[in-house]
Write a protein that holds these residues in place. Structure first.
Motif, PDB file in Angstrom:
ATOM      1  N   PRO A  22       0.950  -1.221  -0.087  1.00  0.00           N
ATOM      2  CA  PRO A  22      -0.079   0.127  -0.146  1.00  0.00           C
ATOM      3  C   PRO A  22       0.954   1.208   0.142  1.00  0.00           C
ATOM      4  CG  PRO A  22      -0.772  -1.677   1.804  1.00  0.00           C
ATOM      5  CD  PRO A  22       0.673  -1.937   1.238  1.00  0.00           C
ATOM      6  N   LEU A  23       0.414   2.294  -0.624  1.00  0.00           N
ATOM      7  CA  LEU A  23       1.163   3.342  -0.672  1.00  0.00           C
ATOM      8  C   LEU A  23       1.569   4.185   0.804  1.00  0.00           C
ATOM      9  CD1 LEU A  23      -1.178   5.394  -3.374  1.00  0.00           C
ATOM     10  CD2 LEU A  23       1.303   4.314  -3.566  1.00  0.00           C
ATOM     11  N   TYR A  24       0.724   3.904   1.805  1.00  0.00           N
ATOM     12  CA  TYR A  24       1.237   4.186   3.198  1.00  0.00           C
ATOM     13  C   TYR A  24       2.606   3.607   3.612  1.00  0.00           C
ATOM     14  CZ  TYR A  24      -1.519   0.275   4.796  1.00  0.00           C
ATOM     15  OH  TYR A  24      -1.958  -1.079   5.277  1.00  0.00           O
ATOM     16  N   GLN A  25       2.894   2.588   2.993  1.00  0.00           N
ATOM     17  CA  GLN A  25       4.006   1.849   3.500  1.00  0.00           C
ATOM     18  C   GLN A  25       5.293   2.683   3.113  1.00  0.00           C
ATOM     19  OE1 GLN A  25       4.589  -0.621   5.669  1.00  0.00           O
ATOM     20  NE2 GLN A  25       2.744  -1.906   5.440  1.00  0.00           N
ATOM     21  N   ARG A  26       6.382   2.561   3.855  1.00  0.00           N
ATOM     22  CA  ARG A  26       7.352   3.181   3.467  1.00  0.00           C
ATOM     23  C   ARG A  26       8.355   2.666   2.197  1.00  0.00           C
ATOM     24  NH1 ARG A  26      12.356   0.882   7.278  1.00  0.00           N
ATOM     25  NH2 ARG A  26      11.562  -1.031   7.782  1.00  0.00           N
ATOM     26  N   THR A  27       9.030   3.020   1.451  1.00  0.00           N
ATOM     27  CA  THR A  27       9.750   2.309   0.335  1.00  0.00           C
ATOM     28  C   THR A  27      10.832   1.488   0.935  1.00  0.00           C
ATOM     29  OG1 THR A  27      11.302   4.240   0.308  1.00  0.00           O
ATOM     30  CG2 THR A  27       9.242   4.554  -0.998  1.00  0.00           C
ATOM     31  N   TYR A  28      11.301   0.539   0.006  1.00  0.00           N
ATOM     32  CA  TYR A  28      12.427  -0.541   0.486  1.00  0.00           C
ATOM     33  C   TYR A  28      13.360   0.269   0.862  1.00  0.00           C
ATOM     34  CZ  TYR A  28      15.226  -4.355   0.365  1.00  0.00           C
ATOM     35  OH  TYR A  28      16.225  -5.431   0.778  1.00  0.00           O
ATOM     36  N   SER A  29      13.900  -0.075   2.123  1.00  0.00           N
ATOM     37  CA  SER A  29      14.803   0.656   2.551  1.00  0.00           C
ATOM     38  C   SER A  29      15.872   0.081   3.220  1.00  0.00           C
ATOM     39  CB  SER A  29      14.198   1.875   3.709  1.00  0.00           C
ATOM     40  OG  SER A  29      13.646   1.380   4.790  1.00  0.00           O
ATOM     41  N   TRP A  30      16.028  -1.175   3.410  1.00  0.00           N
ATOM     42  CA  TRP A  30      16.639  -2.324   4.033  1.00  0.00           C
ATOM     43  C   TRP A  30      18.218  -1.899   4.011  1.00  0.00           C
ATOM     44  CZ3 TRP A  30      15.216  -7.798   5.804  1.00  0.00           C
ATOM     45  CH2 TRP A  30      14.331  -7.730   6.652  1.00  0.00           C
ATOM     46  N   GLY A  31      19.164  -1.850   4.790  1.00  0.00           N
ATOM     47  CA  GLY A  31      20.507  -1.725   4.632  1.00  0.00           C
ATOM     48  C   GLY A  31      21.409  -2.961   4.898  1.00  0.00           C
ATOM     49  N   ARG A  32      22.561  -2.987   4.969  1.00  0.00           N
ATOM     50  CA  ARG A  32      23.458  -4.009   5.373  1.00  0.00           C
ATOM     51  C   ARG A  32      23.158  -4.751   6.466  1.00  0.00           C
ATOM     52  NH1 ARG A  32      28.067  -5.009   1.991  1.00  0.00           N
ATOM     53  NH2 ARG A  32      28.430  -3.263   0.639  1.00  0.00           N
ATOM     54  N   LYS A  33      22.844  -3.979   7.433  1.00  0.00           N
ATOM     55  CA  LYS A  33      22.655  -4.539   8.851  1.00  0.00           C
ATOM     56  C   LYS A  33      21.200  -5.665   8.907  1.00  0.00           C
ATOM     57  CE  LYS A  33      21.470  -3.334  13.583  1.00  0.00           C
ATOM     58  NZ  LYS A  33      21.201  -2.245  14.544  1.00  0.00           N
ATOM     59  N   GLU A  34      20.305  -5.232   8.032  1.00  0.00           N
ATOM     60  CA  GLU A  34      18.995  -5.860   8.163  1.00  0.00           C
ATOM     61  C   GLU A  34      19.152  -7.067   7.290  1.00  0.00           C
ATOM     62  OE1 GLU A  34      18.008  -1.746   9.273  1.00  0.00           O
ATOM     63  OE2 GLU A  34      19.047  -2.461   7.502  1.00  0.00           O
ATOM     64  N   LEU A  35      19.777  -6.802   6.003  1.00  0.00           N
ATOM     65  CA  LEU A  35      20.025  -7.805   4.809  1.00  0.00           C
ATOM     66  C   LEU A  35      20.843  -8.914   5.901  1.00  0.00           C
ATOM     67  CD1 LEU A  35      20.943  -5.575   2.096  1.00  0.00           C
ATOM     68  CD2 LEU A  35      18.691  -6.678   2.315  1.00  0.00           C
ATOM     69  N   GLY A  36      21.769  -8.352   6.403  1.00  0.00           N
ATOM     70  CA  GLY A  36      22.705  -9.685   7.251  1.00  0.00           C
ATOM     71  C   GLY A  36      22.095 -10.334   8.033  1.00  0.00           C
ATOM     72  N   ARG A  37      21.249  -9.871   8.894  1.00  0.00           N
ATOM     73  CA  ARG A  37      20.368 -10.751   9.904  1.00  0.00           C
ATOM     74  C   ARG A  37      19.575 -11.497   9.263  1.00  0.00           C
ATOM     75  NH1 ARG A  37      19.099  -5.561  13.252  1.00  0.00           N
ATOM     76  NH2 ARG A  37      17.195  -5.855  12.264  1.00  0.00           N
ATOM     77  N   LEU A  38      18.845 -11.331   8.056  1.00  0.00           N
ATOM     78  CA  LEU A  38      17.935 -12.091   7.379  1.00  0.00           C
ATOM     79  C   LEU A  38      18.841 -13.178   6.590  1.00  0.00           C
ATOM     80  CD1 LEU A  38      14.994 -12.901   6.638  1.00  0.00           C
ATOM     81  CD2 LEU A  38      15.380 -11.177   4.691  1.00  0.00           C
ATOM     82  N   PHE A  39      19.958 -12.876   5.794  1.00  0.00           N
ATOM     83  CA  PHE A  39      20.508 -13.701   5.319  1.00  0.00           C
ATOM     84  C   PHE A  39      21.154 -14.905   6.260  1.00  0.00           C
ATOM     85  CE2 PHE A  39      24.665 -15.192   3.351  1.00  0.00           C
ATOM     86  CZ  PHE A  39      24.322 -15.847   2.249  1.00  0.00           C
ATOM     87  N   ASP A  40      21.765 -14.189   7.598  1.00  0.00           N
ATOM     88  CA  ASP A  40      22.098 -15.198   8.454  1.00  0.00           C
ATOM     89  C   ASP A  40      21.029 -16.192   8.957  1.00  0.00           C
ATOM     90  OD1 ASP A  40      24.602 -14.166   8.664  1.00  0.00           O
ATOM     91  OD2 ASP A  40      24.278 -13.043  10.177  1.00  0.00           O
ATOM     92  N   ASP A  41      19.770 -15.789   9.082  1.00  0.00           N
ATOM     93  CA  ASP A  41      18.657 -16.582   9.400  1.00  0.00           C
ATOM     94  C   ASP A  41      18.401 -17.465   8.407  1.00  0.00           C
ATOM     95  OD1 ASP A  41      18.080 -15.392  11.896  1.00  0.00           O
ATOM     96  OD2 ASP A  41      16.315 -14.205  11.074  1.00  0.00           O
ATOM     97  N   VAL A  42      18.578 -17.248   7.217  1.00  0.00           N
ATOM     98  CA  VAL A  42      18.220 -18.294   5.894  1.00  0.00           C
ATOM     99  C   VAL A  42      19.506 -19.298   6.154  1.00  0.00           C
ATOM    100  CG1 VAL A  42      17.986 -18.330   3.538  1.00  0.00           C
ATOM    101  CG2 VAL A  42      16.974 -16.600   4.714  1.00  0.00           C
ATOM    102  N   VAL A  43      20.460 -18.746   6.075  1.00  0.00           N
ATOM    103  CA  VAL A  43      21.781 -19.863   6.023  1.00  0.00           C
ATOM    104  C   VAL A  43      21.740 -20.891   7.421  1.00  0.00           C
ATOM    105  CG1 VAL A  43      24.379 -20.005   6.463  1.00  0.00           C
ATOM    106  CG2 VAL A  43      23.508 -18.336   4.812  1.00  0.00           C
ATOM    107  N   SER A  44      21.123 -20.313   8.494  1.00  0.00           N
ATOM    108  CA  SER A  44      21.105 -20.937   9.571  1.00  0.00           C
ATOM    109  C   SER A  44      20.049 -22.146   9.440  1.00  0.00           C
ATOM    110  CB  SER A  44      20.747 -20.119  11.042  1.00  0.00           C
ATOM    111  OG  SER A  44      20.546 -20.964  12.025  1.00  0.00           O
ATOM    112  N   LEU A  45      18.784 -21.518   8.903  1.00  0.00           N
ATOM    113  CA  LEU A  45      17.800 -22.563   8.637  1.00  0.00           C
ATOM    114  C   LEU A  45      18.403 -23.734   7.673  1.00  0.00           C
ATOM    115  CD1 LEU A  45      14.892 -23.442   8.921  1.00  0.00           C
ATOM    116  CD2 LEU A  45      14.187 -21.817   7.236  1.00  0.00           C
ATOM    117  N   ALA A  46      19.147 -23.220   6.543  1.00  0.00           N
ATOM    118  CA  ALA A  46      19.388 -24.206   5.448  1.00  0.00           C
ATOM    119  C   ALA A  46      20.409 -25.193   6.060  1.00  0.00           C
ATOM    120  CB  ALA A  46      20.219 -23.485   4.583  1.00  0.00           C
ATOM    121  N   VAL A  47      21.119 -24.883   7.041  1.00  0.00           N
ATOM    122  CA  VAL A  47      22.131 -25.718   7.670  1.00  0.00           C
ATOM    123  C   VAL A  47      21.411 -26.627   8.595  1.00  0.00           C
ATOM    124  CG1 VAL A  47      24.022 -25.769   9.497  1.00  0.00           C
ATOM    125  CG2 VAL A  47      24.140 -24.190   7.736  1.00  0.00           C
TER     126      VAL A  47
END
Length: 144
Positions: A22-47
């Motif tokens: 929806p238009l009231y949501q902020r635009t995509y704004s994740w940076g390295r910190k947020e990306l890193g946390r999510l990527f770590d979660d995905v890798v941890s789950l895969a392992v």
């Protein structure tokens, strides 16, 4: 009444669905910190899943609301009330994996990921991309 339930990410991404931010949501704004946390979660789950396929992992909430245009057939459309950054990032990750597998393993892997998780293959242009992204075009074969 709003009902929360645990759902596998695969269930959210598979099928004939489309998610709108929806238009009231902020635009995509994740940076390295947020990306890193999510990527770590995905890798941890895969392992973890390598040794036990039943293992699950909470990667955060995604709150969806069906749109009024949903009918009994066709693309089921949802508004992303919460989790837009996460859903967009996971879609970008899948697009990157898709492109890498195409380069290293061939066209079949590109099509499999594209059709299973990123596009609604047989839908009209406006409903083709599952997670429309305002920041640009997803990649070859996905843009409407």
């Amino acid at each position: 009444m709003v009902v929360a339930k645990e759902t596998r990410l695969q269930e959210i991404l598979e099928g004939t669905k489309q998610y709108h931010v929806p238009l009231y949501q902020r635009t995509y704004s994740w940076g390295r910190k947020e990306l890193g946390r999510l990527f770590d979660d995905v890798v941890s789950l895969a392992v973890d899943r390598a040794s036990d396929a039943a293992v699950t992992h909470f990667i955060g909430s995604i709150v969806l609301a069906p749109t009024p245009s949903n009918g009994p057939a066709g693309v089921q459309e949802y508004l992303v009330v919460d989790g837009q950054q996460r859903l967009t990032t996971l879609s970008l990750l899948l697009a990157a994996i898709r492109d890498h597998r195409r380069e290293t393993e061939g066209e079949l892997h590109f099509e499999r990921i594209n059709e299973k998780f990123l596009i609604n293959k047989y839908e009209a242009n406006s409903q083709r991309v599952r997670v429309p992204w305002s920041g640009g075009v997803w990649g070859v074969g996905v843009a409407p």
